[in-house]
Motif scaffolding. Sequence first.
Motif, PDB file in Angstrom:
ATOM      1  N   UNK A   1      11.532  48.172  -6.668  1.00 28.41           N
ATOM      2  CA  UNK A   1      10.720  49.545  -5.608  1.00 28.41           C
ATOM      3  C   UNK A   1      11.254  50.397  -4.787  1.00 28.41           C
ATOM      4  N   UNK A   2      11.965  49.551  -3.813  1.00 28.79           N
ATOM      5  CA  UNK A   2      12.975  50.250  -2.638  1.00 28.79           C
ATOM      6  C   UNK A   2      13.918  51.256  -2.735  1.00 28.79           C
TER       7      UNK A   2
ATOM      8  N   UNK B   1       2.633  52.826   0.755  1.00 31.52           N
ATOM      9  CA  UNK B   1       2.934  52.622  -0.498  1.00 31.52           C
ATOM     10  C   UNK B   1       3.604  51.080  -0.423  1.00 31.52           C
ATOM     11  N   UNK B   2       3.982  51.238  -1.889  1.00 29.47           N
ATOM     12  CA  UNK B   2       5.037  50.285  -2.360  1.00 29.47           C
ATOM     13  C   UNK B   2       6.241  49.928  -1.787  1.00 29.47           C
ATOM     14  N   UNK B   3       6.958  50.498  -0.978  1.00 24.40           N
ATOM     15  CA  UNK B   3       8.165  49.917  -0.424  1.00 24.40           C
ATOM     16  C   UNK B   3       7.574  50.107   0.959  1.00 24.40           C
ATOM     17  N   UNK B   4       6.696  49.365   1.208  1.00 24.96           N
ATOM     18  CA  UNK B   4       5.883  48.748   2.806  1.00 24.96           C
ATOM     19  C   UNK B   4       5.560  47.725   1.912  1.00 24.96           C
ATOM     20  N   UNK B   5       5.278  47.263   0.879  1.00 21.87           N
ATOM     21  CA  UNK B   5       4.915  46.306   0.141  1.00 21.87           C
ATOM     22  C   UNK B   5       5.973  44.722  -0.104  1.00 21.87           C
ATOM     23  N   UNK B   6       7.410  46.017  -0.843  1.00 27.01           N
ATOM     24  CA  UNK B   6       7.865  45.555  -0.791  1.00 27.01           C
ATOM     25  C   UNK B   6       8.890  44.568   0.554  1.00 27.01           C
ATOM     26  N   UNK B   7       8.934  45.643   1.425  1.00 26.75           N
ATOM     27  CA  UNK B   7       9.542  45.173   2.451  1.00 26.75           C
ATOM     28  C   UNK B   7       8.764  43.919   3.086  1.00 26.75           C
ATOM     29  N   UNK B   8       7.614  44.168   2.531  1.00 28.27           N
ATOM     30  CA  UNK B   8       6.917  43.537   3.667  1.00 28.27           C
ATOM     31  C   UNK B   8       6.684  41.367   2.695  1.00 28.27           C
TER      32      UNK B   8
ATOM     33  N   UNK C   1      11.909  49.542   8.345  1.00 29.44           N
ATOM     34  CA  UNK C   1      11.425  48.237   8.535  1.00 29.44           C
ATOM     35  C   UNK C   1      11.560  48.346  10.074  1.00 29.44           C
ATOM     36  N   UNK C   2      11.476  49.442  10.554  1.00 26.59           N
ATOM     37  CA  UNK C   2      10.624  49.340  12.139  1.00 26.59           C
ATOM     38  C   UNK C   2       9.046  48.916  12.178  1.00 26.59           C
ATOM     39  N   UNK C   3       8.814  49.795  11.238  1.00 22.58           N
ATOM     40  CA  UNK C   3       7.291  48.788  11.111  1.00 22.58           C
ATOM     41  C   UNK C   3       7.530  47.600  11.126  1.00 22.58           C
ATOM     42  N   UNK C   4       8.066  47.241  10.063  1.00 15.41           N
ATOM     43  CA  UNK C   4       7.847  45.639   9.417  1.00 15.41           C
ATOM     44  C   UNK C   4       8.277  44.366  10.536  1.00 15.41           C
ATOM     45  N   UNK C   5       8.690  44.906  10.954  1.00 18.29           N
ATOM     46  CA  UNK C   5       9.233  43.236  12.164  1.00 18.29           C
ATOM     47  C   UNK C   5      11.308  43.197  11.601  1.00 18.29           C
ATOM     48  N   UNK C   6      11.413  42.972  11.056  1.00 14.04           N
ATOM     49  CA  UNK C   6      12.524  43.179  10.680  1.00 14.04           C
ATOM     50  C   UNK C   6      13.822  44.133  11.254  1.00 14.04           C
TER      51      UNK C   6
END
Length: 405
Positions: A171-172, A181-188, A79-84
């Motif tokens: 996924x998370x 991977x899939x975790x980053x997509x799920x966060x986005x 989440x640090x890279x996701x903006x949340x």
Amino acid sequence: MADDPGLFTREFVADPYPAYAYLREHAPVHRTTLPSGVEAWLVTRYADARQALADQRLSKNPRHSEQAWKQGKVGVPGEQRSGIGAHLLNLDPPDHTRLRRLVSKAFTPRRAEEFRPRVQELTDRLIDGFAAAGEADLIHDFAFPLPIYAVCDLLGVPEEDQADFRTWAGMMIRHGAGPRGGVARAVRHMQGYLKELIHRKRGDLGDDLISGLIRASDHGEHLTEDEAAAMAFILLFAGFETTVNLIGNGLLTLLTHPEARARLQDEPDLRVAAAIEELLRFDGPVELATWRFTTCDTPVGGVVIPAGEPVLVVLASADRDPRRFADADTLDLARSDNPHLAFGHGIHYCIGAPLARLEGQIAVTTLLRRLPDLELAEPAAELRWRGGLIMRGLQRLPVRFTPSP
């Protein structure tokens, strides 16, 4: 410095408590290399853990960490890279104080208690789905869907969108809160959906938690849309995975301690509150508290940890410390002196603890009442645990029982 007692092996993931006992005795504040390659300090004794959790020289903000962390190359949660990332778990005072005060107005113990009938309805509906089969996987069929649907209802996620949340959360929880991977997509996906939902609700506020976050104000100061999205995310993710593990770990403990389980089944209303607290202590849902970073040279347990170092407080070890708990490795559902650290301590104490306790109490007592001869379908030693660093939870929990209509 003591030798590393087999940390982070497959055997350790299945049963970390012998290794933690070794560290408490020989290296209670221990520097180790994590599977990600990051070097961090583990704090394993109860008194040291409690001190560290409340010590404001240990920052929650990764900006205080060493250069590799600052550059975001290793170890930084997704989440640090996701903006949340601007949520309660990653902030220090005064920002943490402001947000906690605002969120506390929307997420109160009373609100959690008012949710009891809905949690009971969801629990019964899930059990209805597998009661006639005579077998189930209590993670996939019960412990996972119950809190995800409950927290979606609490947040105000429309029912037609909750299947998406279950997919993203799955996924998370399968892969951990990593950046790839899939975790980053799920966060986005979750980030984008929550921001859009908050925008929609601003024009049509209801009684749900997201509407409460929007309304929450302090001297005229409101949560920004990004802050509200970050708070909704952490309430969803931290709240649901903690409860998945509380229910799953707790049920496994009861199924492998038949005398304790029988006492709880005989007097569920009298024993359930104390029982859940002991299950939280004995094999809790969160193995290590979330990251902290020293802002200056900081003494912990007689060891001075240099500035800029990552610190992980091992809640699972602290809650088995015989210096604080009599017969610490023994399950005692009637334990009265039980100030466990499963939900943390200090200003970062879990704001969702009342809801997690309520869900755990309802889930465990309802399942044991409706399926009284529940038993493991595989030997406990063969069950697999998810290998995430922070959380402790089962991959699956297969059981069998007499089918019921």
